[in-house]
Every structure is written in C-alpha cells, then in structure tokens.
Write a protein that holds these residues in place. Structure first.
Motif, mmCIF file in Angstrom:
data_model
loop_
_atom_site.group_PDB
_atom_site.id
_atom_site.type_symbol
_atom_site.label_atom_id
_atom_site.label_comp_id
_atom_site.label_asym_id
_atom_site.label_seq_id
_atom_site.Cartn_x
_atom_site.Cartn_y
_atom_site.Cartn_z
ATOM 1 N N TRP A 35 -12.423 -55.627 -24.713
ATOM 2 C CA TRP A 35 -11.543 -55.037 -23.547
ATOM 3 C C TRP A 35 -10.442 -56.089 -23.288
ATOM 4 C CZ3 TRP A 35 -15.554 -52.603 -19.941
ATOM 5 C CH2 TRP A 35 -15.913 -51.451 -20.542
ATOM 6 N N ASP A 36 -10.859 -57.533 -23.440
ATOM 7 C CA ASP A 36 -9.856 -58.411 -22.837
ATOM 8 C C ASP A 36 -8.721 -58.714 -24.308
ATOM 9 O OD1 ASP A 36 -11.240 -59.234 -20.712
ATOM 10 O OD2 ASP A 36 -12.465 -60.789 -21.533
ATOM 11 N N HIS A 37 -9.307 -58.356 -25.439
ATOM 12 C CA HIS A 37 -8.170 -58.549 -26.670
ATOM 13 C C HIS A 37 -7.278 -57.318 -26.537
ATOM 14 C CE1 HIS A 37 -11.031 -61.530 -28.286
ATOM 15 N NE2 HIS A 37 -9.993 -61.974 -29.166
ATOM 16 N N PHE A 38 -7.905 -56.296 -26.084
ATOM 17 C CA PHE A 38 -6.803 -55.106 -25.842
ATOM 18 C C PHE A 38 -5.719 -55.285 -25.119
ATOM 19 C CE2 PHE A 38 -10.321 -51.753 -26.824
ATOM 20 C CZ PHE A 38 -10.139 -51.855 -28.222
ATOM 21 N N LYS A 39 -6.071 -56.147 -24.087
ATOM 22 C CA LYS A 39 -4.840 -56.502 -23.076
ATOM 23 C C LYS A 39 -3.870 -57.335 -23.605
ATOM 24 C CE LYS A 39 -8.110 -56.259 -18.909
ATOM 25 N NZ LYS A 39 -8.819 -57.080 -17.952
ATOM 26 N N GLU A 40 -4.315 -58.059 -24.771
ATOM 27 C CA GLU A 40 -3.262 -59.127 -25.306
ATOM 28 C C GLU A 40 -2.645 -58.448 -26.819
ATOM 29 O OE1 GLU A 40 -5.776 -62.335 -26.226
ATOM 30 O OE2 GLU A 40 -5.919 -62.725 -24.066
ATOM 31 N N LEU A 41 -2.920 -57.185 -27.046
ATOM 32 C CA LEU A 41 -2.307 -56.481 -28.097
ATOM 33 C C LEU A 41 -0.941 -56.805 -28.482
ATOM 34 C CD1 LEU A 41 -4.610 -53.033 -28.514
ATOM 35 C CD2 LEU A 41 -4.708 -55.119 -29.878
ATOM 36 N N ASP A 42 -0.072 -56.847 -27.433
ATOM 37 C CA ASP A 42 1.142 -56.696 -27.533
ATOM 38 C C ASP A 42 1.622 -58.210 -27.860
ATOM 39 O OD1 ASP A 42 1.720 -54.390 -26.851
ATOM 40 O OD2 ASP A 42 1.811 -54.767 -24.702
ATOM 41 N N SER A 43 0.781 -59.198 -27.328
ATOM 42 C CA SER A 43 1.099 -60.574 -27.928
ATOM 43 C C SER A 43 0.642 -61.107 -29.241
ATOM 44 C CB SER A 43 0.868 -61.699 -26.660
ATOM 45 O OG SER A 43 -0.635 -61.317 -26.482
ATOM 46 N N ILE A 44 -0.020 -60.631 -29.622
ATOM 47 C CA ILE A 44 -1.109 -61.402 -30.911
ATOM 48 C C ILE A 44 -0.205 -60.907 -32.358
ATOM 49 C CG2 ILE A 44 -3.200 -61.257 -29.797
ATOM 50 C CD1 ILE A 44 -4.145 -58.674 -31.405
ATOM 51 N N ASN A 45 -0.578 -61.378 -33.388
ATOM 52 C CA ASN A 45 0.102 -61.202 -34.491
ATOM 53 C C ASN A 45 -0.470 -59.894 -35.304
ATOM 54 O OD1 ASN A 45 -2.197 -62.427 -35.918
ATOM 55 N ND2 ASN A 45 -1.009 -64.420 -35.840
ATOM 56 N N LEU A 46 -0.035 -59.774 -36.439
ATOM 57 C CA LEU A 46 -0.524 -58.383 -37.004
ATOM 58 C C LEU A 46 -1.880 -58.803 -37.809
ATOM 59 C CD1 LEU A 46 0.056 -55.423 -37.996
ATOM 60 C CD2 LEU A 46 1.252 -56.310 -39.895
ATOM 61 N N GLN A 47 -1.972 -59.937 -38.362
ATOM 62 C CA GLN A 47 -3.222 -60.156 -38.961
ATOM 63 C C GLN A 47 -4.455 -60.251 -37.875
ATOM 64 O OE1 GLN A 47 -3.079 -63.976 -41.083
ATOM 65 N NE2 GLN A 47 -5.303 -63.896 -41.243
ATOM 66 N N ARG A 48 -4.209 -60.474 -36.795
ATOM 67 C CA ARG A 48 -5.278 -60.720 -35.899
ATOM 68 C C ARG A 48 -5.500 -59.532 -35.387
ATOM 69 N NH1 ARG A 48 -6.903 -65.331 -32.959
ATOM 70 N NH2 ARG A 48 -7.431 -64.145 -31.098
ATOM 71 N N SER A 49 -4.575 -58.398 -35.144
ATOM 72 C CA SER A 49 -4.726 -57.108 -34.711
ATOM 73 C C SER A 49 -5.389 -56.250 -35.925
ATOM 74 C CB SER A 49 -3.286 -56.486 -34.685
ATOM 75 O OG SER A 49 -3.520 -55.297 -34.192
ATOM 76 N N MET A 50 -4.901 -56.513 -37.244
ATOM 77 C CA MET A 50 -5.872 -55.863 -38.196
ATOM 78 C C MET A 50 -7.218 -56.290 -38.538
ATOM 79 S SD MET A 50 -4.820 -55.723 -42.276
ATOM 80 C CE MET A 50 -5.086 -57.793 -42.248
ATOM 81 N N HIS A 51 -7.813 -57.617 -38.267
ATOM 82 C CA HIS A 51 -8.902 -58.096 -38.096
ATOM 83 C C HIS A 51 -9.918 -57.359 -36.992
ATOM 84 C CE1 HIS A 51 -8.064 -60.211 -41.447
ATOM 85 N NE2 HIS A 51 -8.046 -61.539 -40.956
#
Length: 688
Positions: free
Chosen positions: A565-581
């Motif tokens: 849930w904490d990473h869901f809050k940061e989806l707009d600021s993370i790069n594509l590779q981290r989002s895909m992983h």
C-alpha cells in the motif's frame, strides 16, 4: 597414785576391747538383722572380696576347686545390676591395667599382715589398705578410663599370671581398616551424598514439578541461581538427572510436556553456558541406550520427544538427529520403527528444511533396509507387514514430497520462542555432534566444541583463504547496503542475509535466527521488497522467500500488505522498471495464494481521477501478469474475493478497469476476462 592410775587405764582398755566387736560377730549381727539395706550388703561383699583377693569371681592362689561350689549361686552385685542399680562411680568393679600392676607392687609386709590378721585385724586391715593416697590414685585412673571411653575386659589369671585383654583397640583398628575411600563422583551412587547436595536436589525437583509454559522463564532464573551456588559439575549432574528422571519416568508424556522441558534446557544453556546442554545430551544418550536394552517403550518415547524438541529449540544442529536416525534404520526393529516415527512426526519437516541432502541419505538407508527385509522373508512381506511400519513409510514419503500432515500443524510456542530469541539461543547451538560421541566414555575437555569443526593441518591455507574471501564479501555487502540506504544495523543485517543466502531456505533460517527486538522484525519485508524492486531483472527468489516468511508468521503477511500500500502511494513518482517489478511481485503473491486481490481495495479502479497514466500502466501489467496463468488458477484468484459482500466495490472496479483499459489493447486477454468475470460472480465460492 601411780598404781591406781595404771589400774584405771588397764580397766579402760579392757572395757574398750570388750565393747569392740570382731568381724565374725558383725557378720552374725548382719545375718540376724532383717532390714539390711542393699548398699550395706554390697559394701560388705566388696570388703570381703578385697580381703580374700577375689578376682573375676575366683580366689587367688592355688586352685583348690572350691569355686565350683559357688558357680550357681548369684552374686549380690549381679542381682543389683539386673535391677538397674548402677554404682559404678562409688563402687567400681572393673579395674584398670595400671591399678592391677600397682597391686602387684604392694609391700610383702602388708600382704603378710593381711594373711595373719585375726578377728581384730579384719576390722583394722581395711583402714590400712584403703589409705587416702591410693584411693585418690584409683579414682583418677577410673576417671581417665571413663573419659577415654575404652572398656577393658576383666583380667583373667592363668597360673598366677595376669593377662590384660586388648579387645577394644583391636576392634577400633578393624573398624578403621574396613572404611574405604569413595571418590566424589561416586558418592551419590553409593548413597553417601552430602546433606547439602541432597537439599539442592530436593529444591531442583520441586521447581521441575511446577514447570509449565507460563513459568518456564522464572523457574529457569531460579534454577540458574541454584546452579551458581554449587560447583558447575555438581549442578549440571543434579539438574540433568532430575530433568531426565522427570521426562523418562512417570506417566506417558505428551509433546507439550517435552517441549516445556526442552525450552527449560535451552534457557538454562543460555543462562549458565553451553556445557550444561552438552552434558545433558550425553546423559540423555546414555539413558536412552539403557532403556533401549530394557525395551521400555514408554521411557523411550518420552526421551525421544525430549531429544526432538531440543533440536526444535536449536540446542543442537540436525547432524545429531540424522546420525541417530540412520543408526536406527540399520535394524528397523519394532522399537526402532516407533522411535523413528516419533521423531519424524515431531520435527520431520524441519529436518527436511535444514538439510535436504541428509534427508535423502536417510530415506535411502530406510529403503535399503526394507529391501533386505523383503529379501530375507519368504513371501516378501512378512517382515514389514505391520501397520506401524507402513505408517512410517507413508510418513517418510510425505516428508519427501513436502506434504504436511494434519499432525504437523502443532501449536506454535510463541511465548517460548520469543523468550529464547531474547536470550540469543542461536549462540548455544552445538554443531557437528554424533550419537557415538555422546556415548564415548573417554571424551575429555570441551568435547562438544570439537565435532567436525577442526580442520587438518594440510587444509589450514585453504581455510584461511576461505575466511579472507568471506571477509571481503562481507565488506562488499556492507558497502552495497550503504548504497541501498540501509541506514540501521537491523536493515544492514537483513540485507546481508537476503543477498548472501545460498537459497531461499538458507536465507529463511538465518532470518528466523536473527533476534530482532520489539517490532524490528517488520523491517524484513520492507528490505526484501526493496531488494526485489532494485534488481535489473525480476527474480522470483524474493517472492518465494516472502511466501515462506508469510506462511511461517502471519504478522509478516500484514506487514507485506502495508508495504505494498505504501508503494501504491508512490506509483506516480517511481520509474517504469520498479513499477513493473512491483506488478510482477504482487502477481506472484496472488497466484501463490499468499495474498488475495483484496490488497487492491485501497485503490478505486473505477475512478478516472485517481487513474493517472502511470497508475493505469501499473495495474494493466498486474492484470496481464495474472491472465498469463492457466484458467483454473485465474478462476481461483478471482473467486477468493467473490463471496465477501464488503468487496463489492472492488469487484465492480476490476470489471470496469479490465473492460476499459486491458481488453481494448490486448485481445488475447478477452478469454481470460470472461473466466474472471464468471469467477467474480461465483457467490458459492467454488474453486477449480
């Protein structure tokens, strides 16, 4: 005048002579009197015995056989002794050797005067013999003899010669010679245990009788105080004997009973030293062998349960258990089968996790022995055709296939595990032990530390180079942890364990042994997920390790959910590779049924204001990763949220998002979407 005076003196003397009585007249008067006291009679008998020199009831001088006439006549002294009257202080009968010698040295004139005395001399002679000086000497000699406590027998006269008996010194010498020295370690066996040690044994027994899971911590503290009040060897021996007696003897012990005693032993080893648990293991092995020869199944089961739980609580490594199992598998008698079955039911899955290769060797050993039994029997089944053997083989097969039985789901000893982690139980783990080493009577020194840890002299350089490499790797790992913003000791330790693990099982075991105080164990999932997102290519190692941790501890599952849930809050600021992983990681957790789709309930998938391009891209990758699995797996993943009424909004949001953003760009996902749509409407919750 002179004549008259002389005549008066003569008359007075004659009158005095007439008034004084002879001894014979006095004796006749005593015989005629009826009220003579016993003391007066005893006094007279003593005087006569002294006059006549009676010794030992016999007259002195030549034997005229006159004593034979008085053999059956009892003495007054003997009769008084029988009535309980003791006059030893005033009228001593026994004479010492010194007094008898002094009696020999008596002057001849005195002896002649005694022999030639007439009736008048009977009364005057005792006054001469019993002089004040001799009476004092006799009294002093008697007091010395009485204080020394030496009883001498009466002298016996043979041919006029006195022989003093020395039975008392001879008896004392014989008693001193019969006393043997007993070594301190054998005194308890001989029944000569000190009163202090006996009291300590009673205290230990009382504490063990009150032992339970709720008070094991306090009792271990009290026992450590008792242990430090005596010598280490005595304390270890007493406590080990009482623990084994409580476990092996008495009624049939269950697993909970054995677990509490094993936890107590582990706690004591942490408090007083590793030598305590090592010596208890040696005593346990000896007790097991003794009960094995007696074929006492009840005691054997109790001792086996204690051994298994000592392994579960990390008192020793799996080497000892595997060596013990292989030794039992060489014969596979009925008692061996029962013991193997007890161990496998108690800690079989832990044995498989700790050392799969050793488990394979054990299974091979059992199979070889079963084949031998089949070959030696006529029909091939008579030697193994019993239910216990069949059940053991089924249990081994289930462990081999990593299949848990219902009995394997035992109660987690959460309180005991936390207490042992606080005591750092991993520091007292004994490695490299063998069953034969425990039974070796010639083991010396710190034998529990030797094991297989010593290296030959020719491998010193190899070991040194290996240590250097490990040090370099550890330094590199710490530098890498610093670059990954692992800014606390707990985070650095977790990072090093996860990244340096040989496989997920090795990392899992090391993480469990990592004693993190308070709520720092939540850092495990945070570090693990961060490591997964930092990889250049997605690695399933992290998902398997995360599933293992969640299966072991339910709290890790909630921690992982909050991390996502904490990473869901940061989806707009993370790069594509981290989002895909992150999408692939969540997909793996969903398809392994570690998590459910309810993890998406914090996101409103039907709200176009929340669905930014990066968010749409992330959840598209997540849904497509789920659709890449077979239909039955897709059905089961979506069915898990079909029953709960509070997840109605989430179900509608998933249908809207898939129909709007997934099917429009990926026509291959249309078929899977139809399966998912039916699963979301599966109110009965039937799984495929």
């Amino acid at each position: 005048m002179r004549n008259s005076t002389a005549s008066k003196m003569v008359k007075r003397k004659n009158s005095a002579k007439r008034s004084s009585k002879t001894g014979f007249e006095s004796f006749l008067e005593l015989d005629t009197k009826k009220d003579v006291s016993a003391q007066e009679d005893l006094e007279l008998e003593r005087k006569l015995a002294k006059k006549l020199r009676v010794k030992g009831g016999k007259l002195g001088g030549e034997d005229d056989e006159f004593n034979l006439l008085f053999e059956d006549i009892p003495s007054v002294i003997d009769s008084l002794r029988e009535e309980g009257i003791t006059e030893a202080d005033e009228f001593p009968v026994k004479t010492s050797a010194k007094s008898s010698k002094k009696r020999k040295k008596r002057k001849p004139s005195e002896e002649q005067g005694l022999e030639e005395a007439d009736g008048e001399g009977l009364e005057e002679a005792p006054a001469k013999v019993r002089s004040g000086k001799k009476h004092k000497k006799k009294k002093e000699l008697l007091e010395q003899d009485h204080e020394a406590g030496v009883e001498e027998s009466e002298p016996v006269e043979t041919d006029g010669t006195e022989i003093v008996s020395e039975e008392a010194p001879a008896t004392a010498t014989a008693l001193e010679g019969s006393v043997k020295y007993v070594a301190p370690n054998l005194r308890s066996r001989a029944g000569n245990e000190l009163a202090e040690h006996h009291q300590i044994r009673r205290q230990v027994r009382g504490l063990l009788n009150r032992l339970s899971e709720s008070n094991v911590e306090s009792i271990a503290g009290e026992m450590s105080t008792i242990f430090h009040s005596v010598g280490r060897s005595v304390g270890s021996q007493i406590i080990s004997e009482e623990v084994l007696a409580s476990c092996s003897g008495g009624p049939r012990g269950n697993e909970q009973y054995a677990a509490v005693f094993a936890a107590f032993v582990a706690g004591m080893a942490c408090l007083v030293g590793i030598d305590f648990s090592a010596k208890l293991l040696a005593s346990l092995a000896k007790s097991f062998e003794d009960e094995y020869t007696k074929e006492d199944n009840l005691s054997l089961r109790n001792l086996t349960l204690l051994l298994a739980y000592l392994y579960i609580f990390d008192v020793f490594a799996s080497d000892l258990i595997y060596d013990f199992l292989i030794m039992l598998s060489k014969q596979l008698l009925e008692i061996d089968v029962s013991t193997i079955l007890t161990i496998l039911q108690c800690c079989g899955m832990k044995l498989r996790r700790d050392d799969p290769a050793a488990m394979k060797d054990f299974i091979q050993s059992v199979q070889n022995r079963v084949n031998e039994l089949k070959a030696t029997s006529g029909d091939g089944k008579s030697n193994i055709n019993n239910k216990r053997m069949e059940f053991m083989l089924e249990t081994i097969c289930d462990i081999k296939n990593n299949k848990k039985r219902a009995k394997e789901e035992t109660i987690q000893h959460t309180r005991i595990n936390k207490w042992l982690q606080k005591l750092r139980v991993e520091d007292i783990l004994i490695r490299g032990l063998k069953w034969s080493k425990l039974l070796d009577p010639n083991k010396k020194g710190q034998w529990w530390l030797s094991g297989n840890m010593t290296s030959p002299a020719d491998n010193v350089e190899e070991v040194a180079s290996k240590i250097d490499k490990e040090v370099l790797e550890a330094q590199k790992m710490l530098q890498l942890a610093a670059t990954q913003r692992m800014n606390t000791d707990a985070r650095r330790a977790i990072f090093c364990i996860i990244m340096s693990g040989e496989d997920y099982l090795d990392a899992f075991e090391k993480l469990l042994r990592l004693s993190l105080p308070g709520k720092q164990d939540r850092e495990i999932m945070r570090v693990l997920l961060e490591c997964c997102l930092q990889e250049k290519a997605f690695n399933k190692y992290y998902t398997v390790l995360a599933s293992k941790l969640c299966d072991n501890d339910r709290n890790q599952k909630f921690t992982l959910q909050y991390c996502i849930w904490d990473h869901f809050k940061e989806l707009d600021s993370i790069n594509l590779q981290r989002s895909m992983h992150l999408a692939k990681f969540i997909s793996e957790m969903l398809t392994s049924f570690t998590l459910s789709l309810s993890v998406l309930k914090t996101i409103d998938l039907s709200d176009s204001l929340q669905l930014t391009p990066k968010r749409i891209m992330h959840f598209r990758m997540l849904i497509e990763a789920i659709f890449d699995n077979p239909d039955n797996l897709v059905w089961n993943v979506f069915t898990r949220i079909a029953v709960a009424p509070e997840l109605e909004t989430l179900r509608n949001g998933i249908q809207f998002f898939v129909g709007e953003y997934v099917i429009g760009t990926n026509q291959a996902a249309a078929k899977k979407f139809r399966v998912a749509k039916k699963a979301l409407n599966n109110v009965e919750g039937v799984l495929m």
